[in-house]
Design an enzyme around this catalytic site. Sequence first.
Site, PDB file in Angstrom:
ATOM      1  N   CYS A 103     -62.558 -41.624  62.422  1.00  0.00           N
ATOM      2  CA  CYS A 103     -61.702 -42.385  61.668  1.00  0.00           C
ATOM      3  C   CYS A 103     -62.567 -43.614  60.871  1.00  0.00           C
ATOM      4  O   CYS A 103     -62.386 -43.821  59.780  1.00  0.00           O
ATOM      5  CB  CYS A 103     -60.424 -43.011  61.965  1.00  0.00           C
ATOM      6  SG  CYS A 103     -59.056 -41.723  62.077  1.00  0.00           S
ATOM      7  N   CYS A 110     -55.419 -35.457  58.350  1.00  0.00           N
ATOM      8  CA  CYS A 110     -56.576 -34.538  58.307  1.00  0.00           C
ATOM      9  C   CYS A 110     -55.884 -33.309  59.083  1.00  0.00           C
ATOM     10  O   CYS A 110     -55.175 -33.262  59.861  1.00  0.00           O
ATOM     11  CB  CYS A 110     -57.566 -34.886  58.958  1.00  0.00           C
ATOM     12  SG  CYS A 110     -58.338 -36.678  58.065  1.00  0.00           S
ATOM     13  N   CYS A 122     -56.143 -33.332  62.977  1.00  0.00           N
ATOM     14  CA  CYS A 122     -55.497 -34.186  63.693  1.00  0.00           C
ATOM     15  C   CYS A 122     -54.000 -34.211  63.295  1.00  0.00           C
ATOM     16  O   CYS A 122     -53.459 -35.150  63.627  1.00  0.00           O
ATOM     17  CB  CYS A 122     -55.966 -35.570  63.557  1.00  0.00           C
ATOM     18  SG  CYS A 122     -57.863 -35.700  64.065  1.00  0.00           S
ATOM     19  N   CYS A 145     -55.042 -44.953  61.993  1.00  0.00           N
ATOM     20  CA  CYS A 145     -56.216 -44.748  61.750  1.00  0.00           C
ATOM     21  C   CYS A 145     -57.288 -45.924  61.524  1.00  0.00           C
ATOM     22  O   CYS A 145     -58.301 -45.921  61.443  1.00  0.00           O
ATOM     23  CB  CYS A 145     -56.491 -43.856  60.488  1.00  0.00           C
ATOM     24  SG  CYS A 145     -55.641 -44.570  59.064  1.00  0.00           S
TER      25      CYS A 145
HETATM   26  S1  SF4 Z   1     -57.542 -38.132  61.186  1.00  0.00           S
HETATM   27 FE1  SF4 Z   1     -59.197 -36.709  62.554  1.00  0.00          FE
HETATM   28  S2  SF4 Z   1     -60.391 -35.800  61.165  1.00  0.00           S
HETATM   29 FE2  SF4 Z   1     -59.501 -37.399  59.957  1.00  0.00          FE
HETATM   30  S3  SF4 Z   1     -60.882 -39.038  60.071  1.00  0.00           S
HETATM   31 FE3  SF4 Z   1     -59.480 -39.361  61.689  1.00  0.00          FE
HETATM   32  S4  SF4 Z   1     -60.254 -38.295  63.579  1.00  0.00           S
HETATM   33 FE4  SF4 Z   1     -61.442 -37.668  61.650  1.00  0.00          FE
END
Ligand code: SF4
Length: 254
Positions: A122, A204, A207, A230
Amino acid sequence: MKEHVQYDVKEQIAEVQIAAEHWTPQRALTWAFETFGNRVAISSAFGAEGMVLIDMASRVRSDFRLFTIDTEFLFPETYTLMDRIEEKYGIAIEKVYSVLSPEEQERTQGAALWARDPDLCCNLRKVEPLRRKLSELSAWITSIRRDQTSTRSSTRRIEWDAKFGLVKVNPMVDWTTKQVWRYIHDHDVPYNELHNQDYPSIGCTHCTRAVRPGEDPRAGRWPGFAKTECGLHIIEPVAGTPVPDASKAAKFGD
Ligand code: SF4
């Protein structure tokens, strides 16, 4: 920020912050656009409340700025929604990317970083791009609501964002999920198709999962990890940072 704004921005926040708690989202948007002109932009990942905010903004100022952090790991439905937004509201979404492509991230950090260290992933794909984008602005507007997570429960409608060093405007801070969906249906606002498939909160692909009946609406984010944010909306006051209203210092989210 417009040149005619003569006084210090933090003083200005202190003057309006308490009154702003009683403002409608439209009033907060009007204040932000009038105060910061072209140096304020809406940040959105196009959740339901984000769509309400975008629709409201379009009725206040037709050429409002809108940006998104595109992690390059978003759902096809989210990219489709972006196209619909640009068409319906006649704006170009400013898309901000990580300095690392997904391939470069895999090469430098190894495969599936999100499954091993989602905070680092993130940071690379969301927080650093956001920091870069915010450095060109005087204020940003978000659609976060107090009832979304415990870390958002003390959010003010207008606040100084010490983490990124600019004003943060949260017009919908006291709205409920019910109000959001009523507005969407009453105003025929487009929304992410995944909301019809038990995805109340969408990030995303790696996730996010659908939630089961009775689960918290954000249970589908980072399943298997304690992580609920995040890092974009966690305000971290830094030593020496002036707080507009000292009696409300605890509200700034430490
Ligand atoms: S939500 Fe998941 S895939 Fe997206 S940036 Fe964060 S850790 Fe990475």
